[in-house]
Design an enzyme around this catalytic site. Structure first.
Site, PDB file in Angstrom:
ATOM      1  CG  HIS A  40      -1.920  -1.269   1.239  1.00 14.68           C
ATOM      2  ND1 HIS A  40      -2.681  -1.965  -0.204  1.00 14.68           N
ATOM      3  CD2 HIS A  40      -2.505  -1.946   1.960  1.00 14.68           C
ATOM      4  CE1 HIS A  40      -3.769  -2.311  -0.133  1.00 14.68           C
ATOM      5  NE2 HIS A  40      -3.125  -3.183   1.282  1.00 14.68           N
ATOM      6  CD  GLU A 134      -3.525  -8.411   5.581  1.00 17.04           C
ATOM      7  OE1 GLU A 134      -3.264  -7.095   5.728  1.00 17.04           O
ATOM      8  OE2 GLU A 134      -2.377  -8.643   4.500  1.00 17.04           O
ATOM      9  CG  ASP A 160      -6.998  -5.919   4.639  1.00 23.51           C
ATOM     10  OD1 ASP A 160      -8.023  -5.063   3.577  1.00 23.51           O
ATOM     11  OD2 ASP A 160      -5.535  -5.322   3.788  1.00 23.51           O
TER      12      ASP A 160
HETATM   13  C1  3PY Z   1      -3.836  -3.761   7.327  1.00 19.66           C
HETATM   14  O1  3PY Z   1      -4.617  -3.767   8.411  1.00 19.66           O
HETATM   15  O2  3PY Z   1      -5.018  -4.694   6.984  1.00 19.66           O
HETATM   16  C2  3PY Z   1      -2.550  -3.382   7.002  1.00 19.66           C
HETATM   17  O3  3PY Z   1      -2.321  -4.869   6.303  1.00 19.66           O
HETATM   18  C3  3PY Z   1      -1.393  -2.744   8.200  1.00 19.66           C
HETATM   19  O4  3PY Z   1      -0.614  -2.176   7.054  1.00 19.66           O
HETATM   20 MG    MG Z   2      -3.675  -4.753   5.099  1.00 19.99          MG
END
Ligand code: 3PY
Ligand code: MG
Length: 254
Positions: A40, A134, A160
């Protein structure tokens, strides 16, 4: 290049803005590691090399979050000299095994040989493979993921995970159901003696997650810190805020 050690309670930095100056700056403040975020962050492969060089000059271990769980992306980060990779969106033990395999040359893995920068910087330590949990599917699979041979650590992406669970990002600080998800991942890692880390949007998040058993932390991004500081300082500089500004503060910091 400096070996990555995820010793208990290490707090790392996080780079999303391309450029060796910000890398050098974050590498100079005492973080236990700095992650260069190619998922990101705004950092392409050409920007990555000078950032890793800048971090090497500060002696802060550098890890790269690659854009995806793909052997080419992992190999390019390691060939440029990352001490390890953080691999996003790992949902199954098979995904985790594939990431581990991409980090190591045969016979231990499937990484293609071409050390490039490593050939002249002579890094001895094997690269670390850190996979991101995530999604709800990944939480379900956490015991199997944590059991994957050769995996060095697990790292949670809390945003996520919140999206996947259908809760707002604020759930990170106070939602009991969300906390249970985190606890399940921590327990799975503890069972295997694996370091378990998490991205933290503020120091308060670090304190909260430390209390849940996480062993390492990434504290905000350079972009997040710059935005927060700029917003705060601009507000403090406005006429209406004059009464609240400490007079010594600007002089102490220059
Ligand atoms: C998230 O919080 O999904 C991340 O990937 C943090 O960078
Ligand atoms: Mg993430």
């Amino acid at each position: 290049m400096h070996a990555l050690e995820l010793s208990p309670d290490v707090v790392g930095g996080w780079l999303q803005l391309p450029g060796s100056a910000t890398a050098e700056l974050l590498g100079s403040v005492g973080f236990g590691f700095v992650c260069v975020d190619q998922q990101h962050g705004l950092i392409g492969d050409d920007a990555l090399l000078p950032m890793l060089q800048a971090l090497a000059a500060t002696a802060t271990p550098a890890v790269v979050r690659v854009a995806e769980n793909e052997p080419g992306a992992i190999g390019r980060a390691l060939d440029r000299g990352a001490a390890g990779v953080i691999v996003p969106m790992v949902d199954t033990a098979e995904d985790a095994a594939s990431a581990v395999s991409a980090c190591h040359h045969p016979p231990g893995g499937t990484r293609s040989y071409g050390p490039t920068r490593l050939a002249w910087t002579r890094t001895a330590a094997p690269p670390q493979c850190i996979v991101m949990i995530e999604t709800l599917a990944a939480v379900e699979a956490a015991p199997a993921i944590a059991a994957v041979d050769g995996l060095d650590a697990v790292f949670i992406g809390p945003w996520d995970l919140a999206l996947s669970a259908g809760v707002p990002p604020s759930a990170q600080l106070d939602d009991p159901g969300y906390e249970q998800l985190l606890r399940r991942v921590v327990a799975a890692c503890q069972e295997r003696g694996l370091p378990v880390g998490i991205y933290c949007a503020s120091p308060a998040h670090v304190h909260r997650f430390r209390g849940l058993g996480f062993t390492f932390f990434a504290l905000m991004s350079d972009a997040g810190m710059l935005h927060a500081a700029a917003t705060t300082h601009l507000a403090a500089a406005r006429k209406s805020a004059a009464a609240n500004v400490s007079r010594s503060w600007p002089f102490d910091s220059v």
